[in-house]
Design a protein around this motif. Structure first.
Motif, PDB file in Angstrom:
ATOM      1  N   VAL A  39       0.885  -1.166   0.000  1.00 16.70           N
ATOM      2  CA  VAL A  39       0.000   0.000   0.000  1.00 16.70           C
ATOM      3  C   VAL A  39       0.925   1.218   0.000  1.00 16.70           C
ATOM      4  CG1 VAL A  39      -1.906   1.169   1.138  1.00 16.70           C
ATOM      5  CG2 VAL A  39      -1.731  -1.328   1.253  1.00 16.70           C
ATOM      6  N   SER A  40       1.088   1.776  -1.183  1.00 18.38           N
ATOM      7  CA  SER A  40       2.129   2.774  -1.412  1.00 18.38           C
ATOM      8  C   SER A  40       2.012   4.015  -0.533  1.00 18.38           C
ATOM      9  CB  SER A  40       2.151   3.177  -2.893  1.00 18.38           C
ATOM     10  OG  SER A  40       0.866   3.567  -3.314  1.00 18.38           O
ATOM     11  N   VAL A  72       3.227 -13.439  -5.936  1.00 13.88           N
ATOM     12  CA  VAL A  72       2.318 -12.469  -6.550  1.00 13.88           C
ATOM     13  C   VAL A  72       2.440 -11.181  -5.747  1.00 13.88           C
ATOM     14  CG1 VAL A  72      -0.088 -11.922  -7.093  1.00 13.88           C
ATOM     15  CG2 VAL A  72       0.732 -14.295  -7.274  1.00 13.88           C
ATOM     16  N   ARG A  73       2.832 -10.096  -6.435  1.00 11.75           N
ATOM     17  CA  ARG A  73       3.041  -8.819  -5.759  1.00 11.75           C
ATOM     18  C   ARG A  73       2.132  -7.764  -6.380  1.00 11.75           C
ATOM     19  NH1 ARG A  73       7.295 -11.520  -6.809  1.00 11.75           N
ATOM     20  NH2 ARG A  73       7.909 -10.388  -8.662  1.00 11.75           N
ATOM     21  N   ILE A  74       1.388  -7.086  -5.513  1.00  6.46           N
ATOM     22  CA  ILE A  74       0.462  -6.046  -5.950  1.00  6.46           C
ATOM     23  C   ILE A  74       0.841  -4.757  -5.244  1.00  6.46           C
ATOM     24  CG2 ILE A  74      -1.964  -5.310  -5.963  1.00  6.46           C
ATOM     25  CD1 ILE A  74      -2.647  -8.369  -5.796  1.00  6.46           C
ATOM     26  N   THR A  75       0.860  -3.661  -6.000  1.00  9.42           N
ATOM     27  CA  THR A  75       1.098  -2.339  -5.419  1.00  9.42           C
ATOM     28  C   THR A  75      -0.112  -1.472  -5.753  1.00  9.42           C
ATOM     29  OG1 THR A  75       3.487  -2.568  -5.737  1.00  9.42           O
ATOM     30  CG2 THR A  75       2.641  -0.347  -5.342  1.00  9.42           C
ATOM     31  N   VAL A  76      -0.652  -0.827  -4.725  1.00 11.02           N
ATOM     32  CA  VAL A  76      -1.893  -0.072  -4.881  1.00 11.02           C
ATOM     33  C   VAL A  76      -1.961   0.995  -3.794  1.00 11.02           C
ATOM     34  CG1 VAL A  76      -3.201  -1.707  -3.456  1.00 11.02           C
ATOM     35  CG2 VAL A  76      -4.401  -0.374  -5.191  1.00 11.02           C
ATOM     36  N   SER A  77      -2.714   2.060  -4.021  1.00 13.00           N
ATOM     37  CA  SER A  77      -2.933   3.058  -2.972  1.00 13.00           C
ATOM     38  C   SER A  77      -3.996   2.524  -2.014  1.00 13.00           C
ATOM     39  CB  SER A  77      -3.392   4.394  -3.570  1.00 13.00           C
ATOM     40  OG  SER A  77      -4.734   4.299  -4.008  1.00 13.00           O
ATOM     41  N   SER A  78      -4.044   3.088  -0.831  1.00 13.07           N
ATOM     42  CA  SER A  78      -5.009   2.627   0.169  1.00 13.07           C
ATOM     43  C   SER A  78      -6.448   2.841  -0.303  1.00 13.07           C
ATOM     44  CB  SER A  78      -4.764   3.331   1.505  1.00 13.07           C
ATOM     45  OG  SER A  78      -4.901   4.738   1.356  1.00 13.07           O
ATOM     46  N   ASP A  79      -6.736   3.986  -0.873  1.00 10.18           N
ATOM     47  CA  ASP A  79      -8.093   4.259  -1.339  1.00 10.18           C
ATOM     48  C   ASP A  79      -8.503   3.321  -2.473  1.00 10.18           C
ATOM     49  OD1 ASP A  79      -8.511   6.273   0.524  1.00 10.18           O
ATOM     50  OD2 ASP A  79      -7.865   7.868  -0.845  1.00 10.18           O
ATOM     51  N   ASP A  80      -7.583   3.044  -3.391  1.00  8.69           N
ATOM     52  CA  ASP A  80      -7.892   2.129  -4.491  1.00  8.69           C
ATOM     53  C   ASP A  80      -8.120   0.713  -3.979  1.00  8.69           C
ATOM     54  OD1 ASP A  80      -7.852   4.153  -6.361  1.00  8.69           O
ATOM     55  OD2 ASP A  80      -5.836   3.692  -7.100  1.00  8.69           O
ATOM     56  N   LEU A  89     -14.256  -0.191  -8.086  1.00  6.54           N
ATOM     57  CA  LEU A  89     -13.151  -0.033  -9.027  1.00  6.54           C
ATOM     58  C   LEU A  89     -12.918  -1.372  -9.711  1.00  6.54           C
ATOM     59  CD1 LEU A  89     -10.805   1.717 -10.138  1.00  6.54           C
ATOM     60  CD2 LEU A  89      -9.439   0.964  -8.190  1.00  6.54           C
ATOM     61  N   ASP A  90     -12.920  -1.372 -11.022  1.00 12.30           N
ATOM     62  CA  ASP A  90     -12.695  -2.582 -11.800  1.00 12.30           C
ATOM     63  C   ASP A  90     -11.198  -2.891 -11.829  1.00 12.30           C
ATOM     64  OD1 ASP A  90     -12.089  -3.594 -14.899  1.00 12.30           O
ATOM     65  OD2 ASP A  90     -13.788  -4.582 -13.902  1.00 12.30           O
ATOM     66  N   PHE A  91     -10.838  -4.134 -11.462  1.00 15.82           N
ATOM     67  CA  PHE A  91      -9.429  -4.520 -11.373  1.00 15.82           C
ATOM     68  C   PHE A  91      -8.717  -4.355 -12.711  1.00 15.82           C
ATOM     69  CE2 PHE A  91      -5.847  -7.432 -11.409  1.00 15.82           C
ATOM     70  CZ  PHE A  91      -5.230  -7.141 -10.210  1.00 15.82           C
ATOM     71  N   ALA A  92      -9.319  -4.843 -13.786  1.00 14.38           N
ATOM     72  CA  ALA A  92      -8.667  -4.780 -15.102  1.00 14.38           C
ATOM     73  C   ALA A  92      -8.443  -3.338 -15.550  1.00 14.38           C
ATOM     74  CB  ALA A  92      -9.493  -5.536 -16.134  1.00 14.38           C
ATOM     75  N   LYS A  93      -9.450  -2.487 -15.380  1.00 10.11           N
ATOM     76  CA  LYS A  93      -9.304  -1.080 -15.761  1.00 10.11           C
ATOM     77  C   LYS A  93      -8.246  -0.385 -14.910  1.00 10.11           C
ATOM     78  CE  LYS A  93     -13.942  -0.479 -17.585  1.00 10.11           C
ATOM     79  NZ  LYS A  93     -15.236   0.182 -17.421  1.00 10.11           N
ATOM     80  N   ALA A  94      -8.233  -0.700 -13.611  1.00  5.22           N
ATOM     81  CA  ALA A  94      -7.232  -0.098 -12.724  1.00  5.22           C
ATOM     82  C   ALA A  94      -5.828  -0.554 -13.099  1.00  5.22           C
ATOM     83  CB  ALA A  94      -7.544  -0.448 -11.270  1.00  5.22           C
ATOM     84  N   GLY A  98      -2.817   1.935 -14.679  1.00  9.17           N
ATOM     85  CA  GLY A  98      -1.650   2.144 -13.822  1.00  9.17           C
ATOM     86  C   GLY A  98      -1.975   2.413 -12.367  1.00  9.17           C
ATOM     87  N   ARG A  99      -3.229   2.329 -11.997  1.00  7.38           N
ATOM     88  CA  ARG A  99      -3.594   2.546 -10.590  1.00  7.38           C
ATOM     89  C   ARG A  99      -3.178   1.360  -9.729  1.00  7.38           C
ATOM     90  NH1 ARG A  99      -9.625   5.013 -10.563  1.00  7.38           N
ATOM     91  NH2 ARG A  99      -9.231   5.065  -8.315  1.00  7.38           N
ATOM     92  N   ILE A 100      -3.033   0.209 -10.367  1.00  2.00           N
ATOM     93  CA  ILE A 100      -2.571  -1.008  -9.698  1.00  2.00           C
ATOM     94  C   ILE A 100      -1.385  -1.537 -10.478  1.00  2.00           C
ATOM     95  CG2 ILE A 100      -3.114  -3.413  -9.140  1.00  2.00           C
ATOM     96  CD1 ILE A 100      -6.020  -2.592  -8.969  1.00  2.00           C
ATOM     97  N   LYS A 101      -0.373  -1.982  -9.748  1.00  2.00           N
ATOM     98  CA  LYS A 101       0.760  -2.650 -10.382  1.00  2.00           C
ATOM     99  C   LYS A 101       0.727  -4.107  -9.922  1.00  2.00           C
ATOM    100  CE  LYS A 101       5.720  -2.792 -10.711  1.00  2.00           C
ATOM    101  NZ  LYS A 101       6.973  -2.443 -10.060  1.00  2.00           N
ATOM    102  N   LEU A 102       0.806  -5.026 -10.875  1.00  2.00           N
ATOM    103  CA  LEU A 102       0.788  -6.455 -10.588  1.00  2.00           C
ATOM    104  C   LEU A 102       2.073  -7.062 -11.116  1.00  2.00           C
ATOM    105  CD1 LEU A 102      -0.718  -9.042  -9.676  1.00  2.00           C
ATOM    106  CD2 LEU A 102      -1.730  -9.111 -11.964  1.00  2.00           C
ATOM    107  N   ASP A 103       2.778  -7.762 -10.247  1.00  2.00           N
ATOM    108  CA  ASP A 103       4.016  -8.438 -10.624  1.00  2.00           C
ATOM    109  C   ASP A 103       3.856  -9.919 -10.279  1.00  2.00           C
ATOM    110  OD1 ASP A 103       6.582  -9.126 -11.310  1.00  2.00           O
ATOM    111  OD2 ASP A 103       7.553  -7.992  -9.707  1.00  2.00           O
ATOM    112  N   ALA A 104       3.632 -10.733 -11.318  1.00  2.00           N
ATOM    113  CA  ALA A 104       3.404 -12.168 -11.128  1.00  2.00           C
ATOM    114  C   ALA A 104       3.752 -12.873 -12.432  1.00  2.00           C
ATOM    115  CB  ALA A 104       1.948 -12.423 -10.759  1.00  2.00           C
ATOM    116  N   SER A 105       3.845 -14.187 -12.359  1.00  2.00           N
ATOM    117  CA  SER A 105       4.091 -14.955 -13.578  1.00  2.00           C
ATOM    118  C   SER A 105       2.876 -14.852 -14.491  1.00  2.00           C
ATOM    119  CB  SER A 105       4.373 -16.420 -13.242  1.00  2.00           C
ATOM    120  OG  SER A 105       3.169 -17.054 -12.827  1.00  2.00           O
ATOM    121  N   LEU A 106       3.070 -15.110 -15.759  1.00  2.00           N
ATOM    122  CA  LEU A 106       1.964 -15.057 -16.711  1.00  2.00           C
ATOM    123  C   LEU A 106       0.866 -16.050 -16.323  1.00  2.00           C
ATOM    124  CD1 LEU A 106       0.798 -13.865 -19.274  1.00  2.00           C
ATOM    125  CD2 LEU A 106       2.062 -15.567 -20.584  1.00  2.00           C
ATOM    126  N   GLY A 107       1.244 -17.248 -15.915  1.00  2.00           N
ATOM    127  CA  GLY A 107       0.262 -18.248 -15.490  1.00  2.00           C
ATOM    128  C   GLY A 107      -0.555 -17.767 -14.301  1.00  2.00           C
TER     129      GLY A 107
END
Length: 116
Positions: A39-40, A72-80, A89-94, A98-107
């Motif tokens: 939570v940035s 699986v690493r997620i970076t997001v603001s507290s409000d988001d 808030l729709d995960f895919a749109k976020a 760029g409101r959410i950063k996801l760092d994980a394998s493709l699978g």
């Protein structure tokens, strides 16, 4: 800005939503994974595991670049994070905006996309 307690409650809501998914669908899309949510704006990281029961073993700590990396690493603001948990808030749109950063394998990304 949401508090650490509000973020923990939001993660709990997401966990509850995962545990309510049909068991056969969970078996198909969930693999036991370590997850961290940074939570940035609070400089806080929530560490947990994703398994058939949802998100379990949730702990929080200050951001530490030397800490062991989750699968699986997620970076997001507290409000988001709170908006995601409350379906405002729709995960895919976020993710795409760029409101959410996801760092994980493709699978892992493909399985999470189908589950959420």
């Amino acid at each position: 800005m949401a508090s650490v307690e509000e973020c923990r409650a939001a993660i709990g809501k997401v966990s509850d939503r995962i545990s309510q998914v049909d068991e056969s669908r969970r078996r198909k899309h969930i693999m036991d994974r370590t997850v961290s949510v940074t939570v940035s704006d609070l400089a806080t990281v929530f560490d947990m595991r994703l398994d058939m029961a949802g998100l379990v073993g949730i702990t929080d700590r200050p951001v530490d670049p030397a800490a062991k990396r989750a699968q699986v690493r997620i970076t997001v603001s507290s409000d988001d994070l709170v908006e995601l948990a409350e379906d405002r808030l729709d995960f895919a749109k976020a993710l795409l905006s760029g409101r959410i950063k996801l760092d994980a394998s493709l699978g892992d990304m493909m399985r999470l996309r189908k589950l959420l």
